[in-house]
Design an enzyme around this catalytic site. Structure first.
Site, PDB file in Angstrom:
ATOM      1  N   GLU A  91      50.385  44.345  39.156  1.00  0.00           N
ATOM      2  CA  GLU A  91      50.269  45.870  39.605  1.00  0.00           C
ATOM      3  C   GLU A  91      50.425  45.924  41.159  1.00  0.00           C
ATOM      4  O   GLU A  91      50.016  44.849  41.879  1.00  0.00           O
ATOM      5  CB  GLU A  91      48.852  46.466  39.296  1.00  0.00           C
ATOM      6  CG  GLU A  91      47.663  45.809  39.751  1.00  0.00           C
ATOM      7  CD  GLU A  91      46.241  46.110  39.291  1.00  0.00           C
ATOM      8  OE1 GLU A  91      46.232  46.331  38.109  1.00  0.00           O
ATOM      9  OE2 GLU A  91      45.499  46.627  40.051  1.00  0.00           O
ATOM     10  N   CYS A 104      50.065  47.610  48.589  1.00  0.00           N
ATOM     11  CA  CYS A 104      49.169  46.410  48.157  1.00  0.00           C
ATOM     12  C   CYS A 104      49.962  45.778  47.087  1.00  0.00           C
ATOM     13  O   CYS A 104      50.034  46.425  46.085  1.00  0.00           O
ATOM     14  CB  CYS A 104      47.711  46.872  47.919  1.00  0.00           C
ATOM     15  SG  CYS A 104      46.678  45.662  47.509  1.00  0.00           S
ATOM     16  N   CYS A 111      43.527  36.372  38.200  1.00  0.00           N
ATOM     17  CA  CYS A 111      43.096  35.245  39.271  1.00  0.00           C
ATOM     18  C   CYS A 111      41.927  34.375  38.769  1.00  0.00           C
ATOM     19  O   CYS A 111      41.241  34.724  37.801  1.00  0.00           O
ATOM     20  CB  CYS A 111      42.626  36.299  40.287  1.00  0.00           C
ATOM     21  SG  CYS A 111      41.692  35.430  41.620  1.00  0.00           S
ATOM     22  N   CYS A 115      35.537  36.553  41.392  1.00  0.00           N
ATOM     23  CA  CYS A 115      34.500  37.478  42.130  1.00  0.00           C
ATOM     24  C   CYS A 115      34.088  38.429  41.180  1.00  0.00           C
ATOM     25  O   CYS A 115      34.667  38.956  40.372  1.00  0.00           O
ATOM     26  CB  CYS A 115      35.364  37.979  43.140  1.00  0.00           C
ATOM     27  SG  CYS A 115      36.128  37.065  44.208  1.00  0.00           S
ATOM     28  N   CYS A 118      35.576  42.196  40.791  1.00  0.00           N
ATOM     29  CA  CYS A 118      36.778  42.257  40.341  1.00  0.00           C
ATOM     30  C   CYS A 118      37.524  42.156  39.004  1.00  0.00           C
ATOM     31  O   CYS A 118      37.163  41.392  38.422  1.00  0.00           O
ATOM     32  CB  CYS A 118      37.468  41.294  41.448  1.00  0.00           C
ATOM     33  SG  CYS A 118      39.227  41.337  41.287  1.00  0.00           S
ATOM     34  N   SER A 190      45.003  38.559  52.550  1.00  0.00           N
ATOM     35  CA  SER A 190      43.394  38.651  52.053  1.00  0.00           C
ATOM     36  C   SER A 190      43.153  37.523  51.423  1.00  0.00           C
ATOM     37  O   SER A 190      43.921  37.198  50.600  1.00  0.00           O
ATOM     38  CB  SER A 190      43.237  39.792  51.348  1.00  0.00           C
ATOM     39  OG  SER A 190      41.966  39.885  51.054  1.00  0.00           O
ATOM     40  N   SER A 213      37.486  38.105  52.586  1.00  0.00           N
ATOM     41  CA  SER A 213      36.525  38.900  51.728  1.00  0.00           C
ATOM     42  C   SER A 213      35.250  38.285  52.150  1.00  0.00           C
ATOM     43  O   SER A 213      35.068  37.304  51.412  1.00  0.00           O
ATOM     44  CB  SER A 213      36.971  38.910  50.272  1.00  0.00           C
ATOM     45  OG  SER A 213      37.988  39.323  50.024  1.00  0.00           O
ATOM     46  N   LEU A 214      34.071  38.947  52.728  1.00  0.00           N
ATOM     47  CA  LEU A 214      32.919  38.221  53.039  1.00  0.00           C
ATOM     48  C   LEU A 214      31.699  38.910  52.066  1.00  0.00           C
ATOM     49  O   LEU A 214      31.319  38.119  51.040  1.00  0.00           O
ATOM     50  CB  LEU A 214      32.538  38.627  54.467  1.00  0.00           C
ATOM     51  CG  LEU A 214      31.377  37.673  54.895  1.00  0.00           C
ATOM     52  CD1 LEU A 214      31.805  36.249  54.933  1.00  0.00           C
ATOM     53  CD2 LEU A 214      30.866  38.324  56.167  1.00  0.00           C
ATOM     54  N   HIS A 215      31.505  40.235  52.065  1.00  0.00           N
ATOM     55  CA  HIS A 215      30.694  40.803  50.929  1.00  0.00           C
ATOM     56  C   HIS A 215      29.265  40.265  50.964  1.00  0.00           C
ATOM     57  O   HIS A 215      28.518  40.744  49.909  1.00  0.00           O
ATOM     58  CB  HIS A 215      31.419  40.738  49.588  1.00  0.00           C
ATOM     59  CG  HIS A 215      32.712  41.226  49.576  1.00  0.00           C
ATOM     60  ND1 HIS A 215      33.151  42.221  50.242  1.00  0.00           N
ATOM     61  CD2 HIS A 215      33.916  40.501  49.019  1.00  0.00           C
ATOM     62  CE1 HIS A 215      34.335  42.399  49.988  1.00  0.00           C
ATOM     63  NE2 HIS A 215      35.052  41.339  49.054  1.00  0.00           N
ATOM     64  N   CYS A 332      41.106  46.848  42.619  1.00  0.00           N
ATOM     65  CA  CYS A 332      42.030  45.587  42.251  1.00  0.00           C
ATOM     66  C   CYS A 332      41.815  45.103  40.563  1.00  0.00           C
ATOM     67  O   CYS A 332      40.971  44.792  40.111  1.00  0.00           O
ATOM     68  CB  CYS A 332      41.562  44.541  43.085  1.00  0.00           C
ATOM     69  SG  CYS A 332      42.017  42.748  42.741  1.00  0.00           S
TER      70      CYS A 332
HETATM   71  S1  SF4 Z   1      38.906  39.871  44.649  1.00  0.00           S
HETATM   72 FE1  SF4 Z   1      40.820  38.831  45.064  1.00  0.00          FE
HETATM   73  S2  SF4 Z   1      40.071  36.414  45.030  1.00  0.00           S
HETATM   74 FE2  SF4 Z   1      38.228  37.784  43.917  1.00  0.00          FE
HETATM   75  S3  SF4 Z   1      38.918  37.597  41.837  1.00  0.00           S
HETATM   76 FE3  SF4 Z   1      39.715  39.428  42.502  1.00  0.00          FE
HETATM   77  S4  SF4 Z   1      41.817  39.029  42.926  1.00  0.00           S
HETATM   78 FE4  SF4 Z   1      40.735  37.103  42.706  1.00  0.00          FE
END
Ligand code: SF4
Length: 350
Positions: A91, A104, A111, A115, A118, A190, A213-215, A332
């Protein structure tokens, strides 16, 4: 057959010479593909038919087809689901900002970083996306909107730095003066924080923007959201950040998804202020999109503003990123997941 979008200009030169043609044709072909964005060999007006036929015998040009487009009624954000040659789907999101269009793109099918907020990681990693497929996402969206995109973020599904070589190849090709010639300053990469690759990227001294990506401001919080933090904890990550800034003199962006009652407290903001004080960084606070598959909820607006003001008091540059496409599952991985889910449901019904 192979994809000609994967070939760098010197590789096209070699191919042309092998085919017994004149070397200067390589530059013309590269320009047609990457500067003019054509999608059929027959559109190469100054290339003899005999050479076009030879190219068609061995290569294809269009390396993906549009499978589905969803458009946000709220802000015009479009999510495009592409079908790749091996039937994997990927996507791409087109966002409209005041300064122009931005896309994007995805760098991996799925992945494996895990995370928790996500959707891309739910089915794990399928495979890396090639440089030609990253370019394809840009060119096919251009064709769809009949305009050239001038900002690209590598923030779709996948961890770009895990696919390091193909991402670097993509940057070289999109920045090529005979090709699309997009300034690297208009590209953001990123990462969830892969320390060795951040250092490797620093050594290349590219003019891109790096977003991390810190979060979470503490390992305790970040561990709950991002398994990668157990391998590369915050203290080590910030050392890599210092190294990156020292090598490139480029400001780093920290992405911070604001999640209700998890990472949005005033004390978390104060810890973050201390960590980032005096560094060449920018913090993006992002009210999250609700993902059906998890239990996270967006922070209240008041809480986000409070968090922002605590950081600002320490002199840190902070913005609140506008949430785009929340009505079309723009977070995402959500579109691809929903699509795969629909496919599964259809198969189960058969
Ligand atoms: S935020 Fe990015 S690195 Fe983390 S699981 Fe999703 S796609 Fe992967």
């Amino acid at each position: 057959m192979d994809s000609i979008r994967e070939l760098k200009i010197d590789e096209i030169e070699k191919l042309i010479i092998d085919l017994g043609e004149k070397k200067f044709r390589a530059k013309q072909i590269f320009q047609w593909i990457h500067q003019k964005g054509i999608y059929k060999f027959e559109q190469m007006k100054n290339i003899p038919n005999s050479l076009i036929e030879k190219l068609e015998e061995n290569y294809y040009l269009q390396n993906m087809d549009v499978e589905k487009v969803s458009e946000s009624a709220e802000d015009g954000t479009k999510k495009i689901l592409f079908n790749l040659k091996d039937n994997e789907v990927v996507e791409t999101v087109l966002m409209k900002y005041k300064y122009g269009n931005s896309i994007c793109i995805s760098t991996q099918v799925g992945c494996r970083m895990g995370c928790k907020f996500c959707a891309s990681t739910i089915g794990g990693l399928k495979r890396n996306i090639t440089a030609g497929e990253m370019l394809g996402q840009v060119y096919e969206v251009n064709r769809m909107i009949d305009k050239n995109i001038n900002h690209i973020v590598l923030m779709g599904s996948g961890e770009p730095l895990e696919n390091f070589d193909e991402v670097i190849k993509f940057l070289e090709m999109i920045n090529h003066s005979e090709g699309y010639y997009l300034s690297l300053r208009n590209i953001t990469i990123s990462t969830c924080g892969l320390i060795p690759e951040i250092k490797k990227l620093a050594d290349k001294k590219l003019q891109i923007t790096l977003a991390i990506s810190l979060h979470g401001a503490t390992d305790e919080t970040r561990n709950k959201l991002m398994p990668i933090n157990k391998k590369y904890p915050i203290e080590e990550l910030l050392k890599a950040v210092d190294y990156y800034i020292e090598k490139t003199n480029r400001r780093i962006t920290f992405e911070y998804a604001m999640i209700k009652d998890l990472n949005d407290s005033a004390s978390e903001a104060r810890v973050l202020s201390k960590l980032l004080k005096g560094k060449l960084v920018h913090v993006n606070l992002i009210p999250i999109n609700k993902v059906e598959e998890n239990q996270f909820y967006p922070s209240d607006e008041k809480q986000i503003i409070k968090f922002k003001s605590i950081l600002e008091k320490t002199g840190i540059n902070v913005t609140i990123r506008r949430e785009l496409g929340s009505d079309i599952n723009a977070a995402c991985g959500q579109l691809r997941n929903n699509y795969n889910q629909t496919k599964i449901e259809i198969i189960e019904k058969l």
